[in-house]
Design a protein around this motif. Structure first.
Motif: not given
Length: 153
Positions: A28, A31, A34, A36-38, A96-97, A99, A101
């Motif tokens: 993880d 991402r 960056l 892209e993943k929270t 979404k968090r 990352g 779909e």
């Protein structure tokens, strides 16, 4: 001769601060760094001792790498909670968090990361983080002072 050790007088409130470290699964890390993943999930055995921290709070997020130095990044832990894995399927914003779909991609990722079957009812730890921002120095510094000296401000 006795040395003064900063012992609080009787009836006074005392608090201490420590640096909090949050281990991020290696898969993880890119991402997360960056943005892209929270949010990421860990099993309790992967967990951390910071589950009782008052959020939001600064943390040193890190990943370990065999044969290399560890990677570190100052971040803000915005939320910690426990929930069953299937909860991701109920709320699109959670996917979404993470990352992803869709739920199938998340399940595939989880199975590969855990090297075992996906157990929807398994209760996991959920960590929501974000990158450190310019205004955090003032905000988090104020919160730290409130936690340590709030009774006297």
């Amino acid at each position: 001769m006795a040395r003064y050790k900063g012992v609080a007088p009787e009836g006074a409130e005392r608090a201490e601060a420590v640096t909090l470290f949050l281990r991020v699964p290696a898969v993880d890390w890119p991402r997360l760094v960056l943005g892209e993943k929270t949010e990421f999930r860990t099993t309790p055995r992967e967990g951390s001792r910071i589950t009782k921290a008052k959020t939001p709070t600064p943390v040193v997020a890190y990943r370990t790498r065999r044969g290399h130095d560890n990677d570190y990044k100052l971040m803000v832990l915005e939320e910690f909670r426990r929930e069953p894995l299937f909860e991701v399927s109920q709320h699109p914003e959670l996917l979404k968090r993470e990352g992803f779909e869709n739920y199938d991609l998340f399940r595939r990722y989880w199975r590969a990361r855990q090297h075992r079957e996906f157990v929807p009812m398994e209760v996991v730890q959920v960590w929501r983080v974000r990158s450190w921002e310019d205004g955090d120095l003032v905000r988090q510094g104020f919160e730290l002072l409130k936690r340590l000296y709030g009774a006297y401000l």
